[in-house]
Design a protein around this motif. Structure first.
Motif, mmCIF file in Angstrom:
data_model
loop_
_atom_site.group_PDB
_atom_site.id
_atom_site.type_symbol
_atom_site.label_atom_id
_atom_site.label_comp_id
_atom_site.label_asym_id
_atom_site.label_seq_id
_atom_site.Cartn_x
_atom_site.Cartn_y
_atom_site.Cartn_z
ATOM 1 N N ALA A 78 50.728 -61.569 58.606
ATOM 2 C CA ALA A 78 49.358 -61.443 58.111
ATOM 3 C C ALA A 78 48.876 -60.001 58.243
ATOM 4 C CB ALA A 78 48.428 -62.385 58.869
ATOM 5 N N MET A 79 49.177 -59.382 59.375
ATOM 6 C CA MET A 79 48.809 -57.978 59.582
ATOM 7 C C MET A 79 49.520 -57.067 58.593
ATOM 8 S SD MET A 79 48.796 -57.764 63.750
ATOM 9 C CE MET A 79 48.500 -55.997 63.755
ATOM 10 N N TRP A 80 50.816 -57.293 58.416
ATOM 11 C CA TRP A 80 51.595 -56.454 57.500
ATOM 12 C C TRP A 80 51.110 -56.605 56.061
ATOM 13 C CZ3 TRP A 80 57.498 -55.593 58.364
ATOM 14 C CH2 TRP A 80 57.717 -55.121 59.658
ATOM 15 N N ILE A 81 50.906 -57.835 55.639
ATOM 16 C CA ILE A 81 50.459 -58.063 54.264
ATOM 17 C C ILE A 81 49.065 -57.473 54.057
ATOM 18 C CG2 ILE A 81 49.825 -59.837 52.578
ATOM 19 C CD1 ILE A 81 52.110 -61.560 53.774
ATOM 20 N N GLY A 82 48.201 -57.637 55.066
ATOM 21 C CA GLY A 82 46.877 -57.026 54.968
ATOM 22 C C GLY A 82 46.956 -55.514 54.870
ATOM 23 N N LYS A 83 47.883 -54.921 55.606
ATOM 24 C CA LYS A 83 47.999 -53.458 55.624
ATOM 25 C C LYS A 83 48.574 -52.913 54.325
ATOM 26 C CE LYS A 83 49.069 -49.712 58.777
ATOM 27 N NZ LYS A 83 47.621 -49.409 58.952
ATOM 28 N N VAL A 84 49.585 -53.596 53.795
ATOM 29 C CA VAL A 84 50.225 -53.107 52.576
ATOM 30 C C VAL A 84 49.378 -53.400 51.337
ATOM 31 C CG1 VAL A 84 51.671 -55.081 51.881
ATOM 32 C CG2 VAL A 84 52.580 -52.758 51.708
ATOM 33 N N ALA A 85 48.430 -54.318 51.464
ATOM 34 C CA ALA A 85 47.374 -54.580 50.472
ATOM 35 C C ALA A 85 47.897 -54.797 49.054
ATOM 36 C CB ALA A 85 46.360 -53.438 50.501
ATOM 37 N N PRO A 86 48.609 -55.898 48.810
ATOM 38 C CA PRO A 86 49.091 -56.167 47.448
ATOM 39 C C PRO A 86 47.932 -56.321 46.459
ATOM 40 C CG PRO A 86 50.159 -57.601 49.058
ATOM 41 C CD PRO A 86 49.015 -56.942 49.749
ATOM 42 N N LYS A 87 48.138 -55.794 45.257
ATOM 43 C CA LYS A 87 47.113 -55.864 44.213
ATOM 44 C C LYS A 87 47.664 -56.586 42.988
ATOM 45 C CE LYS A 87 45.053 -51.447 45.636
ATOM 46 N NZ LYS A 87 46.000 -51.235 46.763
ATOM 47 N N LEU A 88 46.761 -57.128 42.188
ATOM 48 C CA LEU A 88 47.175 -57.814 40.973
ATOM 49 C C LEU A 88 48.024 -56.884 40.114
ATOM 50 C CD1 LEU A 88 43.846 -59.576 39.902
ATOM 51 C CD2 LEU A 88 45.709 -60.508 41.269
ATOM 52 N N GLY A 89 49.093 -57.428 39.586
ATOM 53 C CA GLY A 89 49.922 -56.680 38.658
ATOM 54 C C GLY A 89 50.981 -55.795 39.292
ATOM 55 N N GLU A 90 51.045 -55.735 40.625
ATOM 56 C CA GLU A 90 52.001 -54.841 41.260
ATOM 57 C C GLU A 90 53.402 -55.457 41.316
ATOM 58 O OE1 GLU A 90 49.799 -51.649 44.009
ATOM 59 O OE2 GLU A 90 50.119 -53.579 45.022
ATOM 60 N N ALA A 91 54.389 -54.551 41.390
ATOM 61 C CA ALA A 91 55.785 -54.955 41.532
ATOM 62 C C ALA A 91 56.172 -54.853 43.003
ATOM 63 C CB ALA A 91 56.680 -54.056 40.691
ATOM 64 N N VAL A 92 56.622 -55.961 43.572
ATOM 65 C CA VAL A 92 56.986 -56.034 44.993
ATOM 66 C C VAL A 92 58.481 -56.288 45.121
ATOM 67 C CG1 VAL A 92 56.624 -57.265 47.165
ATOM 68 C CG2 VAL A 92 54.709 -56.959 45.582
ATOM 69 N N THR A 93 59.108 -55.604 46.061
ATOM 70 C CA THR A 93 60.480 -55.929 46.446
ATOM 71 C C THR A 93 60.458 -56.394 47.893
ATOM 72 O OG1 THR A 93 61.440 -54.292 44.951
ATOM 73 C CG2 THR A 93 62.815 -55.065 46.760
#
Length: 280
Positions: free
Chosen positions: A86-101
């Motif tokens: 939860a901390m990591w995901i909050g920190k990396v802050a994914p946004k709509l439309g982004e490409a994640v690996t």
């Protein structure tokens, strides 16, 4: 509301609070994605302080807590600690439309959360080296149309261009090809483990001047095969020096200087921030 649904709602609120993020979607995705669907049939084995405790039943209520759940006991692979993610995901802050690996996707639980956070318009490429886990992830994530699961080696095969690289295996240093895969403004979050007694979570951000580096918490993950061992020629930091790192450089772009806190292969870490340097 059933006991499981109530437990999941409370779990989601706890995860969102622990994330330290203002994004209201975090609570929504933790509430929407059923953790039990990614763990296999219960009862489940919970890992606690190096020991193992089996849940008293297959009631999912038992896994809506901040607990590590074993996925492959022989190899020490777990479905990671929810508070940490939860901390990591909050920190990396994914946004709509982004490409994640996602490197080290396991059976896909945290992949699913990332997929929801970049949807619509975004996509997740999930790498998993263990064939049995990759098969399970592919099956678990079948309903997530924006996810591609790859059974393969993310170190050898290279990564697609990414806004976010989310690494769930310890590296002595991030491979140069991973850093190059980051798009402008892209973020990589990874467990940095240059030595046995040094374990830090780091976020690297690609700026127009180089790679910003922010160690932000202690972190321990199983080793990333192919990227977890430093050569005898490497400059290995102690924990204090590692925590002072403020930028990451490719040796091909800039030779290590007196600010180097670590030099590992063709990547080095500096105590000097990006803002005080010229572009490589």
């Amino acid at each position: 509301m059933t006991g499981t649904a109530e437990a999941r709602q409370f779990y989601a609120r706890l995860m969102a609070a622990n994330a330290g993020s203002a994004d209201p979607r975090l609570e929504a995705v933790f509430a929407a994605v059923p953790r039990e669907a990614f763990l296999g049939p219960g009862p489940w084995t919970v890992v606690a302080n190096g020991g193992k405790v089996e849940t008293p039943s297959a009631d999912p209520v038992h896994i809506y807590q901040n607990v590590l759940v074993s996925l492959d006991a022989d190899k020490g692979i777990n479905n990671g600690e929810p508070f940490l993610h939860a901390m990591w995901i909050g920190k990396v802050a994914p946004k709509l439309g982004e490409a994640v690996t996602h490197v080290g996707a396991g059976t896909g639980y945290y992949t699913a959360l990332l997929a929801q956070l970049v949807s619509p318009g975004g996509a997740v490429t999930a790498f998993e080296l263990e064939s049995s886990l990759a098969d399970r992830a592919r099956e678990n994530l079948e309903a997530y149309r924006n996810v591609t699961v790859i059974h393969g080696d993310a170190v050898v095969g290279g990564l697609p261009p990414s806004d976010i690289i989310y690494v769930n295996a310890g590296v002595a240093a991030p491979p140069a090809e991973w850093l190059k895969a980051l798009k402008p403004g892209g973020r990589m979050i990874f467990p940095w483990r240059p030595a046995e007694r040094v374990g830090l979570a780091v976020m690297a951000t690609r700026t127009d001047k180089g790679f910003d580096c922010e160690p932000f918490m202690r972190s321990w993950f199983i080793p990333c095969i192919g990227a977890s061992l430093a050569s005898s020629a490497a400059k290995i930091p102690d924990r204090e020096k590692a925590a002072r790192s403020r930028s990451i450089w490719l040796t091909a772009d800039k030779a290590p200087d007196r600010t180097a806190t670590a030099i590992i292969g063709n990547v080095w870490f500096s105590s000097q921030s990006i803002g005080s340097r010229r572009s490589p």
